[in-house]
Write an enzyme that holds these catalytic residues in place. Structure first.
Site, mmCIF file in Angstrom:
data_model
loop_
_atom_site.group_PDB
_atom_site.id
_atom_site.type_symbol
_atom_site.label_atom_id
_atom_site.label_comp_id
_atom_site.label_asym_id
_atom_site.label_seq_id
_atom_site.Cartn_x
_atom_site.Cartn_y
_atom_site.Cartn_z
ATOM 1 N N TYR A 1 0.885 -1.215 0.021
ATOM 2 C CA TYR A 1 -0.222 0.091 0.039
ATOM 3 C C TYR A 1 1.001 1.345 -0.045
ATOM 4 O O TYR A 1 0.824 2.334 -0.833
ATOM 5 C CB TYR A 1 -0.877 0.095 1.184
ATOM 6 C CG TYR A 1 -2.036 1.147 1.419
ATOM 7 C CD1 TYR A 1 -2.863 1.381 0.515
ATOM 8 C CD2 TYR A 1 -1.802 2.214 2.170
ATOM 9 C CE1 TYR A 1 -3.783 2.306 0.589
ATOM 10 C CE2 TYR A 1 -2.445 3.416 2.297
ATOM 11 C CZ TYR A 1 -3.500 3.323 1.573
ATOM 12 O OH TYR A 1 -4.243 4.659 1.752
ATOM 13 N N ALA B 1 -8.160 7.444 8.161
ATOM 14 C CA ALA B 1 -9.695 8.123 8.251
ATOM 15 C C ALA B 1 -10.680 7.309 8.782
ATOM 16 O O ALA B 1 -10.533 6.054 8.914
ATOM 17 C CB ALA B 1 -9.791 8.513 6.848
#
Length: 248
Positions: A145, A178
């Site tokens: 990622y 988030a």
């Protein structure tokens, strides 16, 4: 009068999470918004939703053109669609590396490439790429990622240089962790979701996950005409994770 009155935006991955928050923020400020997502069943009815897989080049072009045709042009692209990956360099095989790069990096290329003929006609053309704190900070168990988001950061700067003569500004936002449905699913899969959430909150100086609305506000700023002198820039919306070292 909203800052985005008369402007049209495309938001990929716009049916949930950061993308949905960005789409709502732009629409509330006057923009006509097209939401591109693999699943649009839950997309708000006040947004123009188009089913789109960013790994399908022909499908991306058709979706972007559909938004431009519906609203008479295109001014803003928010490249938000992406997927996650966990593990060290030992933990994902070649196929997974190709798959995640295809979505997180090449997906942005496809969308921007399809949008450029429309953006070049705009007086307020802007592209905002959703990057990540993973591009600038070493995070454990996020090798694949992080590599894709590092590529997004470099891609943003290269695009900004290439397309400034076209009148297209290109910037990025770097969110911290988030508070989105995607993160919620990761937490639910953890052996102790409450402990995992507490650990994620603790690593951010603010002590909380980043609300999608905060990220959407940064996206809207970079996309808007008031940021007309801003290009090749990255804004961290990470609760201070990148820059601050607090003593607890």
């Amino acid at each position: 009068m909203g800052e985005f009155d008369g402007l049209t935006a495309v938001v990929t991955g716009g049916a949930s999470g950061i993308g949905l928050a960005a789409a709502r923020r732009l629409a509330a400020s006057g923009a006509s918004v097209g939401v591109l997502d693999r699943s649009v069943d839950d997309a708000p009815s006040d947004l123009y939703a188009v089913r789109c897989d960013v790994t399908d080049s022909d499908g991306v072009t058709a979706a972007v053109d559909a938004v431009a045709q519906r609203f008479g042009g295109l001014d803003i692209v928010v490249n938000n669609a992406g997927i996650g990956a966990a593990g060290t360099v030992e933990d994902n095989d070649d196929d997974e590396w190709h798959r995640v790069y295809d979505v997180n990096v090449v997906g942005m290329v496809r969308v921007t490439r399809a949008a450029l003929p429309h953006l070049r006609k705009s007086q307020h053309a802007a592209v905002v790429n959703v990057c990540s704190i993973a591009a600038t900070t070493g995070l454990p168990q996020r090798a694949l990622y992080s590599a894709t988001k590092g590529a997004v950061l470099s891609l943003t700067q290269a695009m900004a240089a290439d397309h400034l003569p076209d009148g297209v500004r290109v910037n990025a936002v770097n969110p911290g962790t988030a508070d989105t449905p995607w993160v919620a699913r990761l937490l639910d899969a953890a052996p102790d979701p409450a402990a995992e959430r507490a650990a994620l909150e603790a690593r951010q100086p603010t002590g909380r996950l980043v609300p999608p609305e905060d990220i959407a506000a940064a996206i809207a700023y970079l996309a808007g005409p008031s940021a007309g002198s801003v290009t090749g820039t990255t804004i961290a919306v990470d609760g201070g994770m990148q820059a601050l070292r607090l003593r607890r």
